[in-house]
Design a protein around this motif. Structure first.
Motif, PDB file in Angstrom:
ATOM      1  N   THR A  59       0.847  -1.187   0.000  1.00 23.88           N
ATOM      2  CA  THR A  59       0.000   0.000   0.000  1.00 23.88           C
ATOM      3  C   THR A  59       0.884   1.238   0.000  1.00 23.88           C
ATOM      4  O   THR A  59       2.074   1.180   0.345  1.00 23.88           O
ATOM      5  N   ALA A  60       0.288   2.373  -0.341  1.00 27.36           N
ATOM      6  CA  ALA A  60       1.037   3.628  -0.285  1.00 27.36           C
ATOM      7  C   ALA A  60       1.510   3.904   1.133  1.00 27.36           C
ATOM      8  O   ALA A  60       2.617   4.429   1.346  1.00 27.36           O
ATOM      9  N   GLY A  61       0.689   3.556   2.108  1.00 26.45           N
ATOM     10  CA  GLY A  61       1.065   3.775   3.496  1.00 26.45           C
ATOM     11  C   GLY A  61       2.247   2.931   3.928  1.00 26.45           C
ATOM     12  O   GLY A  61       3.126   3.394   4.663  1.00 26.45           O
ATOM     13  N   LYS A 110      -9.007  12.431   1.617  1.00 26.62           N
ATOM     14  CA  LYS A 110      -9.176  11.117   0.979  1.00 26.62           C
ATOM     15  C   LYS A 110      -8.705  10.049   1.943  1.00 26.62           C
ATOM     16  O   LYS A 110      -7.777  10.257   2.725  1.00 26.62           O
ATOM     17  N   ARG A 111      -9.366   8.913   1.902  1.00 28.65           N
ATOM     18  CA  ARG A 111      -8.923   7.757   2.668  1.00 28.65           C
ATOM     19  C   ARG A 111      -9.111   6.505   1.818  1.00 28.65           C
ATOM     20  O   ARG A 111     -10.117   6.354   1.120  1.00 28.65           O
ATOM     21  N   THR A 112      -8.120   5.631   1.851  1.00 24.26           N
ATOM     22  CA  THR A 112      -8.143   4.400   1.067  1.00 24.26           C
ATOM     23  C   THR A 112      -8.098   3.219   2.014  1.00 24.26           C
ATOM     24  O   THR A 112      -7.183   3.116   2.844  1.00 24.26           O
ATOM     25  N   LEU A 113      -9.097   2.336   1.911  1.00 23.11           N
ATOM     26  CA  LEU A 113      -9.189   1.169   2.773  1.00 23.11           C
ATOM     27  C   LEU A 113      -8.883  -0.094   1.978  1.00 23.11           C
ATOM     28  O   LEU A 113      -9.293  -0.223   0.820  1.00 23.11           O
ATOM     29  N   TYR A 114      -8.174  -1.021   2.614  1.00 25.27           N
ATOM     30  CA  TYR A 114      -7.833  -2.306   2.017  1.00 25.27           C
ATOM     31  C   TYR A 114      -8.505  -3.388   2.857  1.00 25.27           C
ATOM     32  O   TYR A 114      -8.099  -3.644   3.996  1.00 25.27           O
ATOM     33  N   LEU A 115      -9.545  -4.006   2.295  1.00 27.68           N
ATOM     34  CA  LEU A 115     -10.397  -4.932   3.036  1.00 27.68           C
ATOM     35  C   LEU A 115     -10.061  -6.380   2.682  1.00 27.68           C
ATOM     36  O   LEU A 115     -10.140  -6.782   1.511  1.00 27.68           O
ATOM     37  N   ASP A 116      -9.709  -7.160   3.672  1.00 25.51           N
ATOM     38  CA  ASP A 116      -9.438  -8.584   3.486  1.00 25.51           C
ATOM     39  C   ASP A 116     -10.650  -9.263   2.869  1.00 25.51           C
ATOM     40  O   ASP A 116     -11.756  -9.186   3.411  1.00 25.51           O
ATOM     41  N   GLU A 117     -10.460  -9.937   1.728  1.00 28.25           N
ATOM     42  CA  GLU A 117     -11.607 -10.527   1.035  1.00 28.25           C
ATOM     43  C   GLU A 117     -12.271 -11.650   1.817  1.00 28.25           C
ATOM     44  O   GLU A 117     -13.441 -11.953   1.591  1.00 28.25           O
TER      45      GLU A 117
END
Length: 451
Positions: free
Chosen positions: A95-97, A359-366
């Motif tokens: 991720t960018a973070g 802006k906020r970007t979330l990465y959700l475990d499938e």
């Protein structure tokens, strides 16, 4: 580059976007899709395995409910470690973070990468309810809530970004949990102070079977401060609403020094949390919580990302807080990252809306819908804060939840850690008798104050 996932549901026209998933897609749940909507198959490279049901029983040596977890994979060793020296080789799967953390702490931050194990699991009744929800759940006006979904993931086949976001907010975490743990505000030099809390949460959404039973309440929460002495005795009760635009969350606080219960202000959106040393906003907690109405949410597709997963060593009672907490970040040797597929959801602040994050970007475990990482950008478009949830399966339930949540502030070089329980006698206890909803009230705070 994002891997775009075009299912039949995602190709629906906008006029149908508020509707339930098509039956043909619902029928894939439990087949080509996992019961919660992930892809059952592994990836083409073989680096992500097929889902085979996840962890279905506790490993040998586990002492039982409320006790610290035993690592199901004690013999696993890192396949490799990502450092600032080899960062470019793996950047497409970060991720960018995460990239920002490598750049902020090039000499100390690293990510040990282990074999990917899709351990996520839930009870069969959650799977059954999720399938029912997929066929009938729908968003309320403007996506500020949803209806006709209970006791399961509401949108396992998401068609819009806000649906995927609701899956995270309403994900399964048991029905009732009690835990005592500590939070730490960590300064630039690695020094920290601990606040120890006893917390109880009743997830009303996973008890309800009708709109009247739900009564617009997602969950109830009670927290009592145990230490330090200057804060001990303070307590808070929260009734968390589903549609917070229609009805704001309700909260009451007990101040030990004043021995009074008062209605707490509606702490929401970008209210800075003084209890977290102002390192996070109210809606940062749990990676994201509360009303989604100030953002336009886009479902960007899926990516294969190295995310924190199966972090049993991180919460081991054999690891002391002083070993774990370092300047800038947690001690990498105790962390575990794996390659998993994640849904990427991006929220962009609506014109005229107010929030410190543009802006906020979330990465959700499938496999669980738990947000494993979130990147938050300021109003200049600069990456400001990075949140990481170090996931593991609480196999006694079972559910996938975080061992620790960590909130990094890149601008100040400080971070905040929630749910440290290594030095406690036990961990989260899901086995206690479920109290009535009336327990989570101002009257309970008054009783706590007289003990």
């Amino acid at each position: 580059m994002l891997k775009r996932v075009f299912t039949a549901g995602l190709l629906l026209c906008l006029s149908n976007a508020m509707a339930a998933a098509p039956q043909a897609e619902v029928d894939k749940l439990g087949g080509s899709l996992t019961p919660l909507g992930g892809e059952r198959a592994g990836n083409a490279a073989g680096s992500i395995p097929a889902w085979d049901g996840g962890i279905t029983q506790a490993p040998t040596g586990y002492a039982g409910a409320g006790r610290h977890h035993v690592d199901p994979f004690p013999d696993d060793k890192p396949l490799f470690t990502i450092t600032s020296a080899n960062l470019q080789q793996y950047q497409a799967q970060l991720t960018a973070g995460q990239v920002a953390l490598f750049k902020a702490y090039p000499d100390s931050f690293s990510m040990p990468v282990y074999q990917s194990r899709r351990t996520a699991s839930a009870p069969q009744w959650v799977y059954d309810n999720t399938r029912r929800n997929a066929a009938q759940a729908h968003l309320l006006k403007d996506g500020n809530g949803f209806a006709d979904a209970y006791a399961g993931i509401p949108f396992p086949i998401p068609q819009r970004g806000v649906e995927a976001l609701w899956n995270h907010i309403a994900r399964y975490r048991g029905i009732y949990v009690v835990r005592q743990s500590s939070d730490a505000s960590v300064q630039r030099n690695g020094s920290y102070g601990l606040v120890t809390l006893r917390q109880e949460a009743l997830f009303n959404y996973y008890q309800a079977r009708s709109a009247s039973e739900l009564n617009n309440i997602l969950f109830y929460f009670l927290a009592e401060t145990k230490s330090p002495a200057r804060l001990a005795g303070g307590a808070l009760v929260v009734q968390e609403t589903l549609d917070q635009v229609a009805q704001a969350r309700q909260a009451w606080a007990y101040a030990a020094g004043q021995r009074r219960v008062r209605r707490a202000p509606n702490v929401a959106y970008d209210t800075p949390l003084g209890t977290a040393d102002n390192l996070m906003t109210a809606d940062d907690k749990d990676m994201f919580n509360g009303a989604p109405d100030r953002y336009d949410w886009q479902l960007l597709g899926k990516r294969e990302i190295f995310i924190p997963y199966n972090n049993y060593r991180l919460s081991s009672p054999d690891v002391q807080y002083a070993q774990l907490i370092r300047a800038g970040h947690l001690e990498p040797a105790y962390t575990r990252y794996e390659l998993h597929r994640v849904w990427v959801v991006e929220g962009t602040l609506k014109p005229g809306a107010r929030h410190v994050y543009a802006k906020r970007t979330l990465y959700l475990d499938e496999d669980s819908w738990q947000a494993a990482a979130v990147d938050q950008y300021d109003n200049r478009g600069e990456l400001w804060r990075v949140s990481l949830a170090y996931l593991k399966n609480y196999y006694e339930v079972p559910t996938t939840w975080s061992a620790l949540d960590v909130f990094h502030d890149l601008q100040s070089g400080r971070y905040y850690v929630q749910n440290l329980d290594n030095e406690e006698r036990g961990t989260s206890d899901f086995s206690q008798p479920v109290p009535p909803s009336s327990y989570f009230s101002a009257a309970t705070l008054r009783r706590l104050g007289t003990r």
